[in-house]
Design an enzyme around this catalytic site. Sequence first.
Site, mmCIF file in Angstrom:
data_model
loop_
_atom_site.group_PDB
_atom_site.id
_atom_site.type_symbol
_atom_site.label_atom_id
_atom_site.label_comp_id
_atom_site.label_asym_id
_atom_site.label_seq_id
_atom_site.Cartn_x
_atom_site.Cartn_y
_atom_site.Cartn_z
ATOM 1 N N CYS A 273 32.657 66.842 -29.415
ATOM 2 C CA CYS A 273 32.162 68.185 -29.744
ATOM 3 C C CYS A 273 33.213 69.121 -30.330
ATOM 4 O O CYS A 273 32.941 69.827 -31.296
ATOM 5 C CB CYS A 273 31.492 68.821 -28.530
ATOM 6 S SG CYS A 273 32.613 69.241 -27.171
ATOM 7 N N ASP A 304 14.212 67.857 -22.822
ATOM 8 C CA ASP A 304 12.741 67.949 -22.818
ATOM 9 C C ASP A 304 12.217 69.382 -22.798
ATOM 10 O O ASP A 304 11.057 69.623 -22.502
ATOM 11 C CB ASP A 304 12.146 67.163 -21.643
ATOM 12 C CG ASP A 304 12.820 67.518 -20.321
ATOM 13 O OD1 ASP A 304 13.556 68.521 -20.283
ATOM 14 O OD2 ASP A 304 12.612 66.779 -19.345
ATOM 15 N N ASP A 325 18.702 63.977 -19.545
ATOM 16 C CA ASP A 325 19.390 65.234 -19.264
ATOM 17 C C ASP A 325 20.811 64.972 -18.778
ATOM 18 O O ASP A 325 21.098 63.943 -18.160
ATOM 19 C CB ASP A 325 18.642 66.030 -18.185
ATOM 20 C CG ASP A 325 17.349 66.645 -18.695
ATOM 21 O OD1 ASP A 325 17.063 66.500 -19.897
ATOM 22 O OD2 ASP A 325 16.640 67.270 -17.891
ATOM 23 N N HIS A 331 31.331 72.040 -23.424
ATOM 24 C CA HIS A 331 30.803 71.745 -24.753
ATOM 25 C C HIS A 331 31.276 72.852 -25.679
ATOM 26 O O HIS A 331 31.350 74.023 -25.296
ATOM 27 C CB HIS A 331 29.276 71.666 -24.738
ATOM 28 C CG HIS A 331 28.674 71.376 -26.077
ATOM 29 N ND1 HIS A 331 29.172 70.407 -26.924
ATOM 30 C CD2 HIS A 331 27.631 71.946 -26.752
ATOM 31 C CE1 HIS A 331 28.467 70.386 -28.043
ATOM 32 N NE2 HIS A 331 27.530 71.309 -27.967
ATOM 33 N N ASP A 354 25.853 74.536 -34.243
ATOM 34 C CA ASP A 354 26.408 73.415 -33.478
ATOM 35 C C ASP A 354 26.254 72.140 -34.299
ATOM 36 O O ASP A 354 25.140 71.702 -34.587
ATOM 37 C CB ASP A 354 25.676 73.282 -32.137
ATOM 38 C CG ASP A 354 26.380 72.341 -31.176
ATOM 39 O OD1 ASP A 354 27.267 71.584 -31.621
ATOM 40 O OD2 ASP A 354 26.035 72.358 -29.977
ATOM 41 N N THR A 416 20.389 77.825 -9.556
ATOM 42 C CA THR A 416 20.182 78.509 -10.830
ATOM 43 C C THR A 416 21.457 79.045 -11.460
ATOM 44 O O THR A 416 21.398 79.601 -12.555
ATOM 45 C CB THR A 416 19.222 79.704 -10.633
ATOM 46 O OG1 THR A 416 19.859 80.667 -9.780
ATOM 47 C CG2 THR A 416 17.914 79.259 -9.997
ATOM 48 N N GLU A 444 24.526 86.194 -13.415
ATOM 49 C CA GLU A 444 23.852 85.257 -12.523
ATOM 50 C C GLU A 444 23.608 85.924 -11.164
ATOM 51 O O GLU A 444 24.473 86.625 -10.642
ATOM 52 C CB GLU A 444 24.698 83.992 -12.332
ATOM 53 C CG GLU A 444 24.782 83.110 -13.570
ATOM 54 C CD GLU A 444 23.492 82.351 -13.855
ATOM 55 O OE1 GLU A 444 22.490 82.586 -13.157
ATOM 56 O OE2 GLU A 444 23.494 81.522 -14.788
ATOM 57 N N GLU A 449 18.473 88.525 -14.968
ATOM 58 C CA GLU A 449 18.695 87.153 -15.420
ATOM 59 C C GLU A 449 17.467 86.290 -15.144
ATOM 60 O O GLU A 449 17.049 85.494 -15.994
ATOM 61 C CB GLU A 449 19.943 86.573 -14.727
ATOM 62 C CG GLU A 449 20.357 85.200 -15.222
ATOM 63 C CD GLU A 449 19.644 84.053 -14.513
ATOM 64 O OE1 GLU A 449 19.500 82.969 -15.112
ATOM 65 O OE2 GLU A 449 19.206 84.246 -13.360
#
Length: 692
Positions: A273, A304, A325, A331, A354, A416, A444, A449
């Site tokens: 990457c 997905d 996944d 990244h 990207d 989360t 977060e 959020e």
Amino acid sequence: MTLTFTNINWQLEANAGAHHTDKYSSTELIVRRGQAFTIILTFNRALQTGESLTFIAETGPKPSLQAKTQAVFDISSTASNSTWSAVQQPTNSSSVSISISSPANAAIGRYKLSVQPASGGSASRRSLGTFVLLFNPWSSGDDVFMSDSTERKEYVLEEFGIVFVGNINHISKMGWNYGQFQGDILNICLSILDRSLNYRKDPATDASRRNDPKYVGRVLSAMVNGNNDNGVIWGNWSGNYSGGTSPSSWNGSVEILRKWKDSGFKPVKFGQCWVFASVLTTALRCLGIPTRMISNFNSAHDTDRNLSVDEYYDESGNPLKIGEDSIWNFHVWNESWFIRSDLGPSYNGWQILDATPQEQSEGIFQCGPASLIAIKEGDVDLDYDSPFVFAEVNADRITWTYDIRTREAKPISSETTSVGQFTSTKAVGSYDRVDVTNNYKYAEGSQKEREVYEKARSKLRRAFGFNPTSEKRPEIDQKPDISGKFKVDGSLEIGKDVSLILVLRNLTSDAKTVKANMTAWTIVYTGKPIHEVWKDSLSHTFAPEEEKQFPIKITYAEYQQNLTRDNMIQVTALCQVESGIDVVVGRNINLDNPDLVMQVLSDAKVNEPVNVEVVFTNPLDQEVKNCVLQAEGSDLLKGKLKIEMPSLQPRQSSKVPIEIIPTKSGTKQLLVNFSCDKFPDVKAFETINVAK
């Protein structure tokens, strides 16, 4: 006497200075759109009253007025902001100074310029030659206009950058030579556009659409990877890089782009990457689009579009590859600065691109531009590829245990907050890390959020027919009875044992018996397990609310043969609680390479030799072999320098002298890379200020 053209002076130095293109290594005129440039034409005699000049500027294979790839314009009294125009300076001489202006939305690329003198009803068209037209971040009328001069200097003119890599517990940085102004790089970047699938299908339309930075950015995001179109780089995340160059061995874009051209435009092996993002930075900055690198830690790859990522472990604590996944340790992608006329002014500014080939978009591997503001606000129904980018920074993470015998999967935790942490970019004007996580999402744990996350799920349902409410979201039956974490005990260095402490705590007021099955795997940075290097188990009955520490040691002998070039190990403990829910405790660790010390021994001046010394010390109790030192730096070395070194005995140091001869003044960077059989790709860089 018929008026006849005899010579052109492109005023290369003056135009390059005015257009901020003086860093390009070229004998061709390179200018930016929306800004006048001056040429001097010489004829066989002075122009007389009634004689006129008509200019023709053309780009692409089939220039046309309708497609705006051809412009025909006469001498006028004033310059125009909206069309091509030419203004003549008064003269009685046979040499005429002409100021030519292009519109701020002209297609970028290589143009042919012709002149047609009209004299006494007859006219003959003469070619004047070619010039290259680029995007113009200095022009307020350009879609890529950037008002801050220090940001323009960083995001357009800077040839050197920093890439942030590692994991959330250990962020490190490495240098990269973008080299967008070197030798033939501009021509190669134009070749990238000319070899795209869009150009091959319809070259005339493709050329006309090069006025639009979002179009050019999207095409380049497809072409920098080699998956669909014989683009620049071939990706490889297997851990086996035979038949090519290991992604971690590269220090810059220039060598990659030249290899692509010299091979007859075949993808260069291999990239990951940060390599894709770095080469895309080179191409975008080269063409005039302000661009920066972004590193996202705990970056989700959601295949997905359900905005959650599932991770599976067997009863021994081994990570399992079930489904597509994944969560990458980090990244790297790009942000480019331009307006979004297709979305509206509220989405102007940084746009995410990207080039890493992860998911197909419109049938090919390309991603973006996605508006950064759209990502933060959950507007995942907007072009381009917003759902994928949103998930990278904000997906939920669901952990499952999987019984290999019964093929039964059981969810054990859902959280989360862990995806999308420490999102980072290089500071303007320094090598510091700037955290831009708040540009991508609200804090977060905040209500805002979660509101944005649910808004995004709802928009996915409407835009793509995906129904989040009926999507099987796992129900976690009960709260965990224990908590756990791995703590590092001592330094994490290649060649040394890895010492950790597993800390487990009983969260209940009852005694609890826990069995922990522990494993350690070497991994690549995407989280892909490569080889199990250690396993153990323990059992303990915890008193109510008791916390206990269990020391763990993974020896160098256990991991050294199977460590990947990413120097990463994933340690996992699957804790089975009597009459309770299983708990997975995990940690990814990065092992540091030994230091590579570089020292510049004298002041640097243009065209004068400078001595540099590089020192590597073998920290091991064993010999290291196949030692190679490589060095590169724009305007310091011609190409890449490669020095083969003798083997190093245990604890032995080696001093390697390097002579560089700077060819340009200014702030330059020298990058070095040392490799041997035990330590691949130990890197260092040094800033060198070159005096005139």
